[in-house]
Design an enzyme around this catalytic site. Sequence first.
Site, PDB file in Angstrom:
ATOM      1  N   TYR A 255      -0.944  -0.959  10.133  1.00 31.73           N
ATOM      2  CA  TYR A 255      -1.119  -1.338   8.720  1.00 31.73           C
ATOM      3  C   TYR A 255       0.083  -0.864   7.895  1.00 31.73           C
ATOM      4  O   TYR A 255       0.616  -1.619   7.076  1.00 31.73           O
ATOM      5  CB  TYR A 255      -2.417  -0.702   8.218  1.00 31.73           C
ATOM      6  CG  TYR A 255      -2.800  -1.010   6.796  1.00 31.73           C
ATOM      7  CD1 TYR A 255      -3.269  -2.273   6.421  1.00 31.73           C
ATOM      8  CD2 TYR A 255      -2.721  -0.018   5.818  1.00 31.73           C
ATOM      9  CE1 TYR A 255      -3.642  -2.523   5.107  1.00 31.73           C
ATOM     10  CE2 TYR A 255      -3.092  -0.269   4.505  1.00 31.73           C
ATOM     11  CZ  TYR A 255      -3.550  -1.527   4.154  1.00 31.73           C
ATOM     12  OH  TYR A 255      -3.919  -1.779   2.848  1.00 31.73           O
TER      13      TYR A 255
ATOM     14  N   SER B  87       0.858  -1.194   0.000  1.00 30.17           N
ATOM     15  CA  SER B  87       0.000   0.000   0.000  1.00 30.17           C
ATOM     16  C   SER B  87       0.884   1.231   0.000  1.00 30.17           C
ATOM     17  O   SER B  87       1.996   1.212   0.542  1.00 30.17           O
ATOM     18  CB  SER B  87      -0.870   0.021   1.256  1.00 30.17           C
ATOM     19  OG  SER B  87      -1.465   1.302   1.399  1.00 30.17           O
TER      20      SER B  87
HETATM   21  N1  LIG Z   1      -8.686  -0.835  -1.099  1.00 31.58           N
HETATM   22  C1  LIG Z   1      -7.641  -0.037  -0.963  1.00 31.58           C
HETATM   23  O1  LIG Z   1      -7.775   1.198  -0.955  1.00 31.58           O
HETATM   24  C2  LIG Z   1      -6.267  -0.607  -0.831  1.00 31.58           C
HETATM   25  C3  LIG Z   1      -5.193   0.277  -0.908  1.00 31.58           C
HETATM   26  C4  LIG Z   1      -3.917  -0.209  -0.796  1.00 31.58           C
HETATM   27  C5  LIG Z   1      -3.699  -1.555  -0.629  1.00 31.58           C
HETATM   28  N2  LIG Z   1      -4.748  -2.397  -0.539  1.00 31.58           N
HETATM   29  C6  LIG Z   1      -4.449  -3.801  -0.339  1.00 31.58           C
HETATM   30  O2  LIG Z   1      -5.009  -4.537  -1.400  1.00 31.58           O
HETATM   31  C7  LIG Z   1      -5.330  -5.855  -0.965  1.00 31.58           C
HETATM   32  C8  LIG Z   1      -6.771  -6.163  -1.310  1.00 31.58           C
HETATM   33  O3  LIG Z   1      -7.576  -5.199  -0.646  1.00 31.58           O
HETATM   34  P1  LIG Z   1      -9.117  -4.947  -1.022  1.00 31.58           P
HETATM   35  O4  LIG Z   1      -9.321  -3.491  -0.947  1.00 31.58           O
HETATM   36  O5  LIG Z   1      -9.496  -5.695  -2.231  1.00 31.58           O
HETATM   37  O6  LIG Z   1      -9.789  -5.590   0.272  1.00 31.58           O
HETATM   38  P2  LIG Z   1     -11.202  -6.277   0.505  1.00 31.58           P
HETATM   39  O7  LIG Z   1     -12.201  -5.797  -0.486  1.00 31.58           O
HETATM   40  O8  LIG Z   1     -11.462  -6.097   1.950  1.00 31.58           O
HETATM   41  O9  LIG Z   1     -10.870  -7.817   0.197  1.00 31.58           O
HETATM   42  C9  LIG Z   1      -9.955  -8.475   1.028  1.00 31.58           C
HETATM   43  C10 LIG Z   1      -9.608  -9.799   0.419  1.00 31.58           C
HETATM   44  O10 LIG Z   1      -8.655 -10.404   1.310  1.00 31.58           O
HETATM   45  C11 LIG Z   1      -9.161 -11.660   1.727  1.00 31.58           C
HETATM   46  N3  LIG Z   1      -8.857 -11.917   3.136  1.00 31.58           N
HETATM   47  C12 LIG Z   1      -9.134 -11.155   4.216  1.00 31.58           C
HETATM   48  N4  LIG Z   1      -8.736 -11.776   5.347  1.00 31.58           N
HETATM   49  C13 LIG Z   1      -8.206 -12.965   4.939  1.00 31.58           C
HETATM   50  C14 LIG Z   1      -7.637 -14.050   5.628  1.00 31.58           C
HETATM   51  N5  LIG Z   1      -7.515 -14.067   6.977  1.00 31.58           N
HETATM   52  N6  LIG Z   1      -7.175 -15.097   4.916  1.00 31.58           N
HETATM   53  C15 LIG Z   1      -7.259 -15.099   3.553  1.00 31.58           C
HETATM   54  N7  LIG Z   1      -7.828 -14.110   2.843  1.00 31.58           N
HETATM   55  C16 LIG Z   1      -8.283 -13.052   3.536  1.00 31.58           C
HETATM   56  C17 LIG Z   1     -10.664 -11.591   1.567  1.00 31.58           C
HETATM   57  O11 LIG Z   1     -11.136 -12.909   1.355  1.00 31.58           O
HETATM   58  P3  LIG Z   1     -12.541 -13.447   1.982  1.00 31.58           P
HETATM   59  O12 LIG Z   1     -13.550 -12.356   1.758  1.00 31.58           O
HETATM   60  O13 LIG Z   1     -12.809 -14.692   1.186  1.00 31.58           O
HETATM   61  O14 LIG Z   1     -12.296 -13.715   3.427  1.00 31.58           O
HETATM   62  C18 LIG Z   1     -10.806 -10.709   0.326  1.00 31.58           C
HETATM   63  O15 LIG Z   1     -10.747 -11.463  -0.849  1.00 31.58           O
HETATM   64  C19 LIG Z   1      -5.036  -5.872   0.538  1.00 31.58           C
HETATM   65  O16 LIG Z   1      -3.775  -6.442   0.776  1.00 31.58           O
HETATM   66  C20 LIG Z   1      -5.025  -4.393   0.904  1.00 31.58           C
HETATM   67  O17 LIG Z   1      -4.251  -4.156   2.050  1.00 31.58           O
HETATM   68  C21 LIG Z   1      -6.037  -1.963  -0.641  1.00 31.58           C
END
Ligand SMILES: NC(=O)c1ccc[n+]([C@@H]2O[C@H](COP(=O)([O-])OP(=O)(O)OC[C@H]3O[C@@H](n4cnc5c(N)ncnc54)[C@H](OP(=O)(O)O)[C@@H]3O)[C@@H](O)[C@H]2O)c1
Length: 252
Positions: A161, A148
């Site tokens: 985080y 991130s």
């Molecule tokens: N959204 C943003 O603004 C943003 C910005 C920077 C970085 N990121 C990073 O991008 C990545 C994806 O984020 P997102 O925004 O798509 O998040 P999200 O919509 O909350 O989705 C999270 C994903 O991670 C999986 N997950 C959560 N806890 C888990 C666990 N204990 N074991 C295995 N899988 C798990 C979930 O799977 P299930 O639902 O099947 O549990 C889901 O597929 C993350 O690493 C996040 O830190 C996001």
Amino acid sequence: MAIPKSSVGGDPAPRTVLVTGGSRGIGAGITRELVARGCNVACGFANSRDAAEKLRADAPENVLLVRYDLDDEVTAESAVSAALDRWGRLDALILNAGQWDGGRLSEMDPARWWRIIEANLRGTAALTRAALPALVRSQNPAIVLVSSVVGLIGHAGDTAYASAKAAMIGFARSLAKETGSDGVRVNVLAPGFIETGMTARVSPEARERIARSGILRRFGTVEEIARAAVFLSEDATYCTGSVLTADGGWSL
Ligand SMILES: NC(=O)c1ccc[n+]([C@@H]2O[C@H](COP(=O)([O-])OP(=O)(O)OC[C@H]3O[C@@H](n4cnc5c(N)ncnc54)[C@H](OP(=O)(O)O)[C@@H]3O)[C@@H](O)[C@H]2O)c1
């Protein structure tokens, strides 16, 4: 388990990619982008089986659902084995699954603080260790870590985080030095604020303030981040140890 040599250009066999957190948000976008490119995807899910089932229903030949839990090292082994049993090869690993929880250091309970560090880091090492023996047999092997932008520049209320996401960069750069001689590229994607379930909790006021402070003045989309992740995993054949920022200029 026989693992044939895989290759880019000229190899008619599709690439096989394991995506963690493929069930929702950015991971679901990565899964769809890979399928559109003709890849096979082992799509990791933890709690969102229904959402993952929908992705599989759209491309049953190309999507295999694998249960993968960041907290459970056994599922790291079983997820890799499932992909190899189905397709006999693994060309890339996209470590996307992650969790966010925030609060100022002075106000955050230590257990909650450590929970975020552990959730975002523990699975990284376990799954990489499980996948490397298969990856080194590919002719274009790659690992992409979804970090991130807050791991690069920090963000008030995100000491846990941001620490975890910064650690992923050190992990990736060290691993790149360990695996380069086997041709395994290791790169990091650092998204800014993206419209997913993770950012749905951001208040409307904070959302507007964040959007206004970025050069492009908006949140990013899942599709934009998915294309960047797939670029690093497939096309960026001379990039290793690099960090690609995709944040609409928010960190400038
Ligand atoms: N959204 C943003 O603004 C943003 C910005 C920077 C970085 N990121 C990073 O991008 C990545 C994806 O984020 P997102 O925004 O798509 O998040 P999200 O919509 O909350 O989705 C999270 C994903 O991670 C999986 N997950 C959560 N806890 C888990 C666990 N204990 N074991 C295995 N899988 C798990 C979930 O799977 P299930 O639902 O099947 O549990 C889901 O597929 C993350 O690493 C996040 O830190 C996001």
